[in-house]
Structures are given as structure tokens and as C-alpha cells.
Design a protein around this motif. Structure first.
Motif, short mmCIF file in Angstrom:
data_model
loop_
_atom_site.label_atom_id
_atom_site.label_comp_id
_atom_site.label_asym_id
_atom_site.label_seq_id
_atom_site.Cartn_x
_atom_site.Cartn_y
_atom_site.Cartn_z
N ASP A 53 5.77 2.44 7.79
CA ASP A 53 5.89 3.22 6.55
C ASP A 53 4.63 3.04 5.73
OD1 ASP A 53 9.09 2.75 6.85
OD2 ASP A 53 8.62 4.43 5.52
N VAL A 54 4.06 4.11 5.27
CA VAL A 54 2.88 4.02 4.40
C VAL A 54 3.23 4.64 3.05
CG1 VAL A 54 0.47 4.69 4.07
CG2 VAL A 54 1.29 4.15 6.37
N ASN A 55 2.99 3.90 2.01
CA ASN A 55 3.25 4.40 0.65
C ASN A 55 1.95 4.47 -0.13
OD1 ASN A 55 6.30 4.37 0.39
ND2 ASN A 55 5.89 2.32 1.12
N LEU A 56 1.59 5.65 -0.52
CA LEU A 56 0.39 5.79 -1.34
C LEU A 56 0.77 6.55 -2.60
CD1 LEU A 56 -2.31 6.67 1.32
CD2 LEU A 56 -2.49 4.81 -0.30
N ALA A 59 -1.26 3.58 -8.47
CA ALA A 59 -2.58 2.96 -8.41
C ALA A 59 -3.19 3.02 -7.00
CB ALA A 59 -2.47 1.51 -8.86
N LEU A 60 -2.35 2.97 -5.99
CA LEU A 60 -2.86 3.00 -4.61
C LEU A 60 -3.47 4.35 -4.26
CD1 LEU A 60 -0.55 1.06 -2.13
CD2 LEU A 60 -2.93 0.66 -2.67
N LEU A 61 -2.89 5.41 -4.79
CA LEU A 61 -3.43 6.74 -4.52
C LEU A 61 -4.79 6.91 -5.22
CD1 LEU A 61 -2.57 9.29 -2.95
CD2 LEU A 61 -1.71 10.21 -5.08
N ASN A 82 -4.85 15.40 -7.73
CA ASN A 82 -3.70 16.03 -8.37
C ASN A 82 -2.36 15.64 -7.77
OD1 ASN A 82 -5.37 17.61 -10.11
ND2 ASN A 82 -5.86 18.89 -8.33
N LEU A 83 -2.40 14.81 -6.74
CA LEU A 83 -1.14 14.45 -6.07
C LEU A 83 -0.43 13.30 -6.78
CD1 LEU A 83 -2.12 14.61 -2.29
CD2 LEU A 83 -0.97 16.35 -3.65
N LYS A 84 0.88 13.24 -6.54
CA LYS A 84 1.66 12.13 -7.09
C LYS A 84 1.87 11.05 -6.03
CE LYS A 84 4.10 14.86 -10.52
NZ LYS A 84 5.26 15.70 -10.71
N GLY A 85 1.90 11.48 -4.79
CA GLY A 85 2.11 10.47 -3.74
C GLY A 85 2.00 11.04 -2.34
N ILE A 86 1.62 10.17 -1.42
CA ILE A 86 1.60 10.52 0.00
C ILE A 86 2.42 9.44 0.71
CG2 ILE A 86 0.17 10.84 2.08
CD1 ILE A 86 -2.15 11.64 0.25
N TYR A 87 3.42 9.87 1.42
CA TYR A 87 4.31 8.94 2.12
C TYR A 87 4.34 9.31 3.60
CZ TYR A 87 5.60 8.52 -2.76
OH TYR A 87 5.55 8.36 -4.12
N VAL A 88 4.13 8.31 4.43
CA VAL A 88 4.08 8.58 5.87
C VAL A 88 5.07 7.65 6.58
CG1 VAL A 88 2.61 8.62 7.93
CG2 VAL A 88 1.63 9.18 5.70
N LYS A 89 5.80 8.23 7.49
CA LYS A 89 6.69 7.40 8.32
C LYS A 89 6.36 7.71 9.77
CE LYS A 89 10.98 5.20 8.50
NZ LYS A 89 11.67 4.39 7.52
N TRP B 105 4.65 -0.89 5.44
CA TRP B 105 5.76 -1.66 6.03
C TRP B 105 5.72 -1.38 7.53
CZ3 TRP B 105 10.37 -4.00 3.74
CH2 TRP B 105 10.28 -4.13 2.36
N ALA B 106 5.68 -2.41 8.33
CA ALA B 106 5.66 -2.22 9.78
C ALA B 106 6.74 -3.07 10.42
CB ALA B 106 4.29 -2.59 10.33
N ARG B 107 7.62 -2.40 11.14
CA ARG B 107 8.71 -3.12 11.80
C ARG B 107 8.58 -2.94 13.31
NH1 ARG B 107 14.05 -4.66 10.13
NH2 ARG B 107 13.72 -3.74 8.10
N ASP B 108 8.52 -4.06 14.03
CA ASP B 108 8.45 -4.02 15.48
C ASP B 108 9.86 -4.32 16.01
OD1 ASP B 108 8.12 -4.53 18.20
OD2 ASP B 108 6.10 -5.34 17.92
#
Lengths: 202, 175
Positions: A53-56, A59-61, A82-89, B105-108
Motif C-alpha cells: 500500500d502506498v499513501n501519498l 505533507a508526503l504529496l 492540485n491533487l489531494k492524494g495518490i493511493y496505490v494498492k 505498508w508491505a505485507r508478505d
């Protein structure tokens, strides 16, 4: 509702219930949110060998934007600002076929009309890769409020959720950055067609 | 030859003394010390001894752009990794403090390991990364400083870098 001696008596509780129901349905997006719930997709997560999971956001963005200093990052920087967030799974599987299309429904289920609309659906038979791009627009159909990308490969599934205004034609500026996967050739062609369609609509 | 023997004897003495010192007393900067203390209270357990020396050695092998590596290992703990997501997220955030933002978060699922990576800016061109890697019985807390190039690599490929970050302690930040 009772009719007594020519008078109409309506139960106040019924009025309250009706008003609540009307209020709820008059919300333009029926409670839909540009930020998807992709953290708790346990059905697929259990089948995957690795889940990332990546949370941006916040402050991280802003921090991510600081690294977009190269000449070819200029377009990407304009978007990220202009973005509020980028989330990747990202789900990685040991073998092909370990997840099904039904599993992906847990995510697709959140991308329902009227707020969300699928603008790209590309399938690369050669690589076995499918890409779907969804846009969430404001109730008046104008501003884009968010985007979702579902990139499915035989042994990998990536879901990207971009929250905030983003132009579909500028998406390529973010490809390969911040966990956003490179789109397949077919997906890019479909995106171009979609751009054309959008242009005509404008 | 005599000099070398004296140096070796001194190194052995320092190493032996380190074993008798409380782990937190040698565990780096006060802030890291504070996180370690909070974790100690949470797990009801002190971290393993000799971490300062281990961190010192690990610092010699950190990749380019990564430095000030510190670590603390808590072994034989009741692992929180199976706790519900929200519960785990809030308890870990409470332990690392509000200044750090959860990044990856990284789960193996093969090993059951979970790694949570927190980041914050520290100065103009410097970043601090805190990695908490939890397995069934241990948790390893690592803190390191990254320069702009190392951080840029993380920003470009957070998914790839996040995969297996807990296992590859020596190379997680700059691989």
C-alpha cells in the motif's frame, strides 16, 4: 396517513422519514467519494503473496512534488500540485489465475454511476493485461474529482486512486512515478480515443 | 603487531561493555530513543542489547545516500500484525509519533511479515525514514537518514522498494 372527518392527518414521523430519504437521494453523488476504500480489500489480499500500500497525501504529496524538478516532470508537477492524494494498492501473486474478476468486483463496486464512469477499458491479449480507467466528476459533469486505475496482469493487480482534479490527457506525465504503473500500449491508445471523445463533448 | 592486539582487545572490551549497558542507552539519538521507549512500554519488553554496535556495523554497509542507520530489535513479543488494520495503523502511529507520515505498508503473506515505512522531511535536502518490520515473534525498528537521491528513488518506485523492505535490512533504503 389517516383521513378523519375530511381532515388529512399525516404522521410527523413519516414526514421526517420522507425528508431524510429525499435529502439522502438529493445528494449528487449518493455518498460516493473520490477516495476509495482500497485498504480493506481482504478477499484479494488473502490470495496475494505480497500486498503493498502506498499513501501519498498531505505533507508526503508535497514532498513528492519537490522531486519533480526535471524538465520532463513539469507537466506532472502541475498535476500533483492540485491533487489531494495518490493511493496505490499492489497485489502480487505467485501463479497466474490466483485471483478472479469476481475478486476485483470489491473495487469495481465502489466505482458506480452516476459519479464514476469508466472511460478506458483496454485488454492486451498478448500480455494478458487489462486496464480500466474510471473518472469521478462533479455532479454538474464538469470538474474531475478523482480517478481510479485498475491494472490487472496475470500475476499482479494494481489499483491506483488519484484524489483531486486531473486531466486524463496528462495522466502519462505521472506514469511510472509514485507507484502509478506504466500503462499498456492498448490502454494508451484507448486513453487517446477517450481524450478525443472528451474534446468533442466539450 | 602489539598495536593491533591492543586495538583488538579494546574492541572486545567495548563490545563486552555494550552488552551490560541498557540497550536504549546506546541506541542513538534521543528521538529514536523515545520511539524505542514507547515501543518498550507497548510490548512490555526491552529491546535486544548490543544494538548500537550492530547499527554501527550496519552503517558501514548502507547504500549510497543512506546514513545514520539505527536499529532496535524486540524479540519474543506478542505480535500485533494480525490486529485489525485500523487498530494496528493507529497503534503504530502512536508509537512512532505524529511527525512521521505513513508512506508504504508491505505485507508478505508467504512469511507473514509486515513492514510499515514512515517518512518525514528533516532539513532542506534530508529525509528520515522509519521502518517497523513485524513478524510473528519479533519487531525490528530501523531509522535512517536519506539524501535527496535516495528519497527520489523511493518516490519514483515506492511499490518496488516497499516489497521485502523488512527482510533486506541493510539495503532496504537504497536498493
Amino acid at each position: 396517513m389517516n383521513v378523519t372527518q375530511g381532515r388529512i392527518y399525516i404522521n410527523p414521523a413519516l414526514i421526517l422519514f420522507g425528508a431524510t430519504l429525499l435529502g439522502a437521494f438529493s445528494q449528487p453523488t449518493f455518498g460516493q467519494n473520490p477516495k476509495l476504500d482500497i485498504k480493506n480489500v481482504e478477499l484479494i489480499a488473502k490470495k496475494a503473496s505480497e500486498v503493498v500500500d502506498v499513501n501519498l497525501d498531505g505533507a508526503l504529496l508535497k514532498l513528492a512534488a519537490k522531486f519533480m524538478t526535471a524538465e520532463d516532470d513539469r507537466e506532472g508537477l502541475e498535476i500533483v500540485k492540485n491533487l489531494k492524494g495518490i493511493y496505490v494498492k499492489n497485489f502480487e501473486f505467485d501463479k497466474p489465475g490466483e485471483y478472479s474478476q469476481a475478486d476485483v468486483e470489491a473495487i469495481r463496486g465502489q466505482l458506480q454511476k452516476p459519479s464514476w464512469s469508466r472511460i478506458v477499458s483496454a485488454q492486451s491479449k498478448h500480455e494478458g493485461e487489462t486496464t480500466e480507467i474510471y473518472l469521478m466528476t462533479a455532479p454538474d459533469g464538469g470538474a474531475v474529482l478523482g480517478m481510479a486505475i485498475i491494472n490487472a496482469e496475470p500475476k499482479e493487480l494494481t489499483v491506483v486512486n488519484i484524489v483531486g482534479p486531473i486531466d486524463i490527457d496528462k495522466l502519462s506525465a505521472l506514469e511510472g512515478k509514485m507507484g502509478i504503473p506504466h500503462l499498456s500500449k492498448d490502454a494508451k491508445e484507448s486513453t487517446k480515443k477517450s481524450e478525443g471523445h472528451h474534446e468533442k463533448q466539450k | 603487531m602489539r598495536n593491533r592486539n591492543r586495538l583488538l582487545a579494546r574492541a572486545i572490551l567495548i563490545f563486552a561493555l555494550l552488552q551490560f549497558l541498557p540497550a536504549t542507552a546506546v541506541a542513538g539519538d534521543p528521538e529514536f530513543h523515545a520511539v524505542v521507549d514507547r515501543m518498550s512500554a507497548y510490548y512490555q519488553k526491552r529491546p535486544m542489547r548490543g544494538m548500537c554496535l550492530l547499527s554501527f556495523i550496519a552503517n558501514r554497509f548502507t547504500p549510497h545516500g543512506v546514513g545514520q542507520f539505527q536499529m532496535a530489535i524486540f524479540d519474543d513479543i506478542t505480535s500485533p500484525r494480525t490486529a485489525p488494520w485500523e487498530e494496528l495503523e493507529s497503534s503504530l502511529q502512536g508509537l512512532v509519533g505524529p511527525d512521521y507520515q505513513p508512506f508504504v505498508w508491505a505485507r508478505d503473506n508467504r512469511s507473514g511479515d509486515l513492514s510499515v515505512i514512515y517518512v518525514r522531511e528533516s532539513g532542506k535536502k534530508s529525509f528520515e525514514m522509519l521502518i517497523d518490520s513485524i513478524d510473528s515473534t519479533d519487531t525490528v525498528l530501523m531509522k535512517m537518514r536519506l539524501n535527496s537521491d535516495a528519497m527520489r528513488e523511493w518516490m519514483d518506485e515506492p511499490v518496488e522498494k516497499g516489497k521485502g523492505s523488512g527482510h533486506r535490512v541493510d539495503s532496504s533504503a537504497g536498493k
